[in-house]
Design an enzyme around this catalytic site. Sequence first.
Site, PDB file in Angstrom:
ATOM      1  N   ALA A 146      24.385  30.645  43.903  1.00 21.02           N
ATOM      2  CA  ALA A 146      25.617  30.268  44.615  1.00 21.02           C
ATOM      3  C   ALA A 146      26.831  30.533  43.738  1.00 21.02           C
ATOM      4  O   ALA A 146      27.170  29.717  42.872  1.00 21.02           O
ATOM      5  CB  ALA A 146      25.571  28.791  45.013  1.00 21.02           C
ATOM      6  N   GLU A 385      37.313  31.818  39.963  1.00 22.53           N
ATOM      7  CA  GLU A 385      37.936  31.105  41.105  1.00 22.53           C
ATOM      8  C   GLU A 385      37.943  31.948  42.387  1.00 22.53           C
ATOM      9  O   GLU A 385      38.827  31.803  43.233  1.00 22.53           O
ATOM     10  CB  GLU A 385      39.386  30.675  40.784  1.00 22.53           C
ATOM     11  CG  GLU A 385      39.522  29.817  39.555  1.00 22.53           C
ATOM     12  CD  GLU A 385      38.840  28.479  39.694  1.00 22.53           C
ATOM     13  OE1 GLU A 385      37.904  28.244  38.925  1.00 22.53           O
ATOM     14  OE2 GLU A 385      39.217  27.693  40.568  1.00 22.53           O
ATOM     15  N   GLN A 389      37.335  39.696  47.603  1.00 21.64           N
ATOM     16  CA  GLN A 389      36.707  39.653  48.935  1.00 21.64           C
ATOM     17  C   GLN A 389      36.740  38.228  49.488  1.00 21.64           C
ATOM     18  O   GLN A 389      37.001  38.007  50.673  1.00 21.64           O
ATOM     19  CB  GLN A 389      35.253  40.132  48.860  1.00 21.64           C
ATOM     20  CG  GLN A 389      35.094  41.608  48.584  1.00 21.64           C
ATOM     21  CD  GLN A 389      34.991  41.909  47.086  1.00 21.64           C
ATOM     22  OE1 GLN A 389      35.519  41.176  46.256  1.00 21.64           O
ATOM     23  NE2 GLN A 389      34.327  42.981  46.739  1.00 21.64           N
TER      24      GLN A 389
HETATM   25  C1  LIG Z   1      34.761  34.001  32.540  1.00 24.66           C
HETATM   26  C2  LIG Z   1      34.265  33.194  33.693  1.00 24.66           C
HETATM   27  C3  LIG Z   1      34.461  31.823  33.712  1.00 24.66           C
HETATM   28  C4  LIG Z   1      33.974  31.058  34.778  1.00 24.66           C
HETATM   29  N1  LIG Z   1      34.141  29.697  34.745  1.00 24.66           N
HETATM   30  C5  LIG Z   1      33.591  28.943  35.730  1.00 24.66           C
HETATM   31  C6  LIG Z   1      33.648  27.495  35.670  1.00 24.66           C
HETATM   32  O1  LIG Z   1      34.247  26.917  34.752  1.00 24.66           O
HETATM   33  N2  LIG Z   1      32.996  26.786  36.622  1.00 24.66           N
HETATM   34  C7  LIG Z   1      32.332  27.384  37.656  1.00 24.66           C
HETATM   35  O2  LIG Z   1      31.772  26.690  38.493  1.00 24.66           O
HETATM   36  N3  LIG Z   1      32.257  28.746  37.744  1.00 24.66           N
HETATM   37  C8  LIG Z   1      32.858  29.530  36.819  1.00 24.66           C
HETATM   38  N4  LIG Z   1      32.774  30.909  36.878  1.00 24.66           N
HETATM   39  C9  LIG Z   1      32.007  31.522  37.981  1.00 24.66           C
HETATM   40  C10 LIG Z   1      32.857  32.257  38.983  1.00 24.66           C
HETATM   41  O3  LIG Z   1      33.596  31.364  39.767  1.00 24.66           O
HETATM   42  C11 LIG Z   1      31.868  33.129  39.792  1.00 24.66           C
HETATM   43  O4  LIG Z   1      31.429  34.165  38.925  1.00 24.66           O
HETATM   44  C12 LIG Z   1      32.515  33.718  41.006  1.00 24.66           C
HETATM   45  O5  LIG Z   1      32.697  32.715  41.979  1.00 24.66           O
HETATM   46  C13 LIG Z   1      31.676  34.856  41.616  1.00 24.66           C
HETATM   47  O6  LIG Z   1      30.353  34.472  41.781  1.00 24.66           O
HETATM   48  P1  LIG Z   1      29.153  35.400  41.291  1.00 24.66           P
HETATM   49  O7  LIG Z   1      29.448  35.829  39.903  1.00 24.66           O
HETATM   50  O8  LIG Z   1      27.874  34.688  41.553  1.00 24.66           O
HETATM   51  O9  LIG Z   1      29.244  36.681  42.206  1.00 24.66           O
HETATM   52  P2  LIG Z   1      28.630  36.880  43.649  1.00 24.66           P
HETATM   53  O10 LIG Z   1      28.982  35.720  44.508  1.00 24.66           O
HETATM   54  O11 LIG Z   1      27.197  37.226  43.518  1.00 24.66           O
HETATM   55  O12 LIG Z   1      29.434  38.132  44.172  1.00 24.66           O
HETATM   56  C14 LIG Z   1      29.154  39.453  43.734  1.00 24.66           C
HETATM   57  C15 LIG Z   1      30.072  40.414  44.510  1.00 24.66           C
HETATM   58  O13 LIG Z   1      29.815  40.297  45.937  1.00 24.66           O
HETATM   59  C16 LIG Z   1      31.015  40.008  46.628  1.00 24.66           C
HETATM   60  N5  LIG Z   1      30.741  39.085  47.735  1.00 24.66           N
HETATM   61  C17 LIG Z   1      30.027  37.939  47.678  1.00 24.66           C
HETATM   62  N6  LIG Z   1      29.998  37.340  48.891  1.00 24.66           N
HETATM   63  C18 LIG Z   1      30.713  38.127  49.731  1.00 24.66           C
HETATM   64  C19 LIG Z   1      31.060  38.066  51.109  1.00 24.66           C
HETATM   65  N7  LIG Z   1      30.653  37.054  51.882  1.00 24.66           N
HETATM   66  N8  LIG Z   1      31.819  39.041  51.632  1.00 24.66           N
HETATM   67  C20 LIG Z   1      32.235  40.088  50.867  1.00 24.66           C
HETATM   68  N9  LIG Z   1      31.930  40.212  49.564  1.00 24.66           N
HETATM   69  C21 LIG Z   1      31.197  39.247  48.987  1.00 24.66           C
HETATM   70  C22 LIG Z   1      31.905  39.322  45.593  1.00 24.66           C
HETATM   71  O14 LIG Z   1      33.268  39.467  45.921  1.00 24.66           O
HETATM   72  C23 LIG Z   1      31.548  40.082  44.327  1.00 24.66           C
HETATM   73  O15 LIG Z   1      32.285  41.274  44.265  1.00 24.66           O
HETATM   74  C24 LIG Z   1      33.283  31.686  35.849  1.00 24.66           C
HETATM   75  C25 LIG Z   1      33.093  33.084  35.841  1.00 24.66           C
HETATM   76  C26 LIG Z   1      33.593  33.827  34.785  1.00 24.66           C
HETATM   77  C27 LIG Z   1      33.383  35.324  34.804  1.00 24.66           C
END
Ligand SMILES: Cc1cc2nc3c(=O)[nH]c(=O)nc-3n(C[C@H](O)[C@H](O)[C@H](O)COP(=O)(O)OP(=O)(O)OC[C@H]3O[C@@H](n4cnc5c(N)ncnc54)[C@H](O)[C@@H]3O)c2cc1C
Length: 402
Positions: A146, A385, A389
């Site tokens: 998630a 955050e 997309q």
């Molecule tokens: C440096 C860093 C610090 C962070 N700090 C925190 C923190 O303090 N606390 C916390 O909870 N999280 C944190 N995060 C997590 C961050 O919020 C998530 O990485 C982000 O929400 C994306 O999730 P994911 O990496 O699982 O990508 P995914 O959700 O797997 O997405 C992968 C790709 O698919 C696209 N995608 C996904 N769903 C859809 C859709 N329905 N329609 C179109 N495109 C879609 C996305 O845009 C993305 O390009 C951090 C991330 C980073 C890199």
Amino acid sequence: MELFLDDHTKKAIELIRSLGKEYLRPLGIEADTLARAIPPDHPFFQLIASSGYMSRGLGSAQDTATKSKSGDTKNSRPGTWVCNVLIAEEGSYWDRGALVSLPGPGLGGPPVLQMGTLEQQSRFLSVFRQRERPVWAAFAMTEPEAGSDVARIRTNARRDGDEWILNGQKMYSSNSPRAEWVVVFATIDIELGRAGHRAFVVERGTKGFEILRIEHKMGIRAYETASFALDNCRIPYENLLGGENYYSEKGKKGFEGAMSTFNATRPIVAAMGIGIARAAYDIALKFVEEDYPKHAAGRLRKALEQLAAMQRKIMLSRLLCLKAASLLDQGKPNALAASSAKQYAPPMCLEVVEHATDILGEAGIAKDGLLEKLARDVKAIDIVEGTQQIQRRVISKNIISR
Ligand SMILES: Cc1cc2nc3c(=O)[nH]c(=O)nc-3n(C[C@H](O)[C@H](O)[C@H](O)COP(=O)(O)OP(=O)(O)OC[C@H]3O[C@@H](n4cnc5c(N)ncnc54)[C@H](O)[C@@H]3O)c2cc1C
């Protein structure tokens, strides 16, 4: 752009500017070179703690007590979120990683302020009002299954008498290895979907809370981003943010709480990208003014056009962030503005860094040059955050509901 700012905001920006030059940039570069976060016992953090920086934006303990008596839950100081956005930009101009490494509630603050009862705000935030030692907090929503789709969280919370028992795994949680407490989003029942979401505060030293891995990031290395496990983690019943009533009032309140947190933090993260872009712009401007090769008059015209475009992109991004923050300060809905800022600013900032690299040519990609590091740092802003997309989805939902 000249804004009318109150004295508090002006002083806060001045403070971060002086810290930025002397500490944030050198410490950020050092962390990047050594590929490790600034250690929590670094004397700089002690200095930050003794300056009172940690309590910035929290209001005074007296305010909280007064509000508690009157039943008021609003932020007492006007302009808090605009100030936060401007600080985020200025601090990230010097180093975004080092800025996020600073002690304070960080991303853990907004959910406590937005969802917590006044008693909880006082209990969890008072530690940031002391000046003796640096203290951090963290926010944990993301899970292996998630990320963008926060509705899919699987971390489970089960009530057992006076306690909650949490089980699951979180990842990419910034500053969590050194946090005094972490706001953990979990579900009481997967079948309930978003209505089952709850936010809990897990305090440092809680049995069953275990850091699993600290990520090796391509940029913004000055702070730690980590995965952790919650293995039969027992926390007090009172650590449910907002208490049971908060969630029973309306079905999706837990999820809505998370979303309102994002509406507060998205303009801030977007503004961090602007800070990085400004740093790249200044490098390119200095290069054009002082070092542009005399024989390249033809290319100079293109460079000047790029500088003009960079300036425009920075200004437009900043206006969007300020609009989102200003709406929040006025207690008005800002989801559309917050997602618009987060959707627009990071790709614009990426482009600004790219233009700057073009202008400098070979010097732009040199490993010992700051620009190369800025290019690595800025990409993360696009993901944290919510990606572009996801912002587009929020924007379209808000437009259609009108
Ligand atoms: C440096 C860093 C610090 C962070 N700090 C925190 C923190 O303090 N606390 C916390 O909870 N999280 C944190 N995060 C997590 C961050 O919020 C998530 O990485 C982000 O929400 C994306 O999730 P994911 O990496 O699982 O990508 P995914 O959700 O797997 O997405 C992968 C790709 O698919 C696209 N995608 C996904 N769903 C859809 C859709 N329905 N329609 C179109 N495109 C879609 C996305 O845009 C993305 O390009 C951090 C991330 C980073 C890199």
